[in-house]
Design an enzyme around this catalytic site. Sequence first.
Site, short mmCIF file in Angstrom:
data_model
loop_
_atom_site.label_atom_id
_atom_site.label_comp_id
_atom_site.label_asym_id
_atom_site.label_seq_id
_atom_site.Cartn_x
_atom_site.Cartn_y
_atom_site.Cartn_z
CB ILE A 1 -0.92 0.03 1.25
CG1 ILE A 1 -1.58 -1.32 1.45
CG2 ILE A 1 -1.94 1.14 1.13
CD1 ILE A 1 -2.35 -1.81 0.28
CD GLU A 2 2.76 3.63 3.87
OE1 GLU A 2 3.13 4.58 3.17
OE2 GLU A 2 2.09 3.78 4.90
CB SER A 3 6.64 1.83 -1.43
OG SER A 3 6.83 0.47 -1.07
CE1 TYR B 1 -1.27 3.21 3.83
CE2 TYR B 1 -1.74 2.37 6.02
CZ TYR B 1 -0.84 2.61 4.99
OH TYR B 1 0.45 2.23 5.13
#
Length: 514
Positions: free
Chosen positions: A138-140, A242
């Site tokens: 999800i982040e990168s 998120y």
Amino acid sequence: MTPAVEKDSLAFLKINPVDVRWDLNDSIQPEFKSNLDKLVNAWYAENAIKTEAYEGPETKYIKEQLADSVYIKRLQSIPSMFDLSYNKIVRNYIELYTQRRRKQVELMMGMSEYYFPIFEEILDKEGLPQELKYLPIIESALNPQALSRAGASGLWQFMYSTGRMYKLEVNSFVDERRDPIKASYAAAKFLKDLYKMYGNWPLVIAAYNCGPGNVNKAIRRSGGKKNYWDIYYRLPKETRGYVPAFIAALYSFNFHEEHGLYPRPNQFPEVCDTLMIKEQLHFDQIAQFTPVSKQKLRELNPQYRADIIPAFNKPYSLKVPFESAMAFIDNQDSITSYKKEYYFNLKDKLVNPRDRYQKFAHVAPNGKAKVYYKVKSGDAVGLIASWFHVRPSDLRYWNNIHKNMIRVGQNLAVYVPKSKVSFYKSFNSMSRTQKQATLGKNYVASVEKPSTVETSRSEDGGDYVYYTVRRHDNFWTIAKKFPGISNFDIMKMNNISDAGSLKVGQKLKIRQKS
């Protein structure tokens, strides 16, 4: 239309689907989709994944609308310490992964075969749920060189201040936020600290993204509620998706075959070895004496920002393919001495890169002295290099010039023989003809074609000339052709506010001053 949820499955929903007004257009954040799209074209993915040669399993994918009960049953079957809630927003993210961004998901699945074992080992050591390995998705999008608009960097997207708080080194040469191992340990510590605050994994995941301050504010504004879905609309807009995205990623990786998704084969070595480096080294030095290329060194060691291992005060780790480790050990003396003066100065101290385009610390060539040349109108990198008898590539390197972009008035450093310093310094006072003469060439000043200037009289009787813009013109060079007229006069006369808006063939009205 989304199929109805079966009644016996409603108990699994962690929210009441009637009481909450879901905005599906707002459920998937643009930056999240942008990160996935960037992955396909990223240098890292292009080199880490065999994108061109890939031929996946011969599975025909048919886009279909699954019933909510199918998604719910599958989520219920996943062993997890998390509340894997299901609602229309979660469904929207699942469809993003399994239908609209299939290539990106297969790229991430391919890279996960390399990164997930690293995450799993560290999460296990720290006593954290294995499901947290999906956070970097999800982040990168599993790109260790990912950089957000806010400045967060690496697989786990640490901000500078948070990275330093968890002992990650960030300077001109090293960014440990990009180090898969050190950043994973830091992320594990951060997640443990957040869990001590909330004791609730959905809130922990939300706080990891937007910070505990924003989550605490959302809890207060919702009257003290601590269920993620109860505070959903109190969270920052970019954080709302998120947790749904996390659940969707977990689902997609566990049920990828059901959706015809398969990992793209990655080009990471199956076995790596980690060496401790105690002397500063450039990747070029290592690649010269070992089977590993500079490109592969970058893929395995994304924390080194300038292709330099700055091990002059303390040792640093270097990950290499297993077969290259012995070659490094056997040739270590040759590696450290190879072109040492070229990559580092004579005192063995690193020179900071001056900007992001520089690939290694630059040093003065032996036996040369530095002089400065002030760029004049009409100068070009190749022309200046010929006058000083240096290579254009060297001139670009010494001055961090990107794409031959120089500007009038800029002072360029040039390294020349010490015996000719005074001669080359005099170039600043020479005309173009004189500088060309040093090469044995004649310079003929360009003469404007008659067609570039037209004369006409305005209604009020004033005399004007119209100048036709030519290639390489700018307002300053045009104004020089008309005594008494400044570049600002021309812009004002033509109602132009953007100095960079000139186009070849454009006609500019210029009033002659008496």
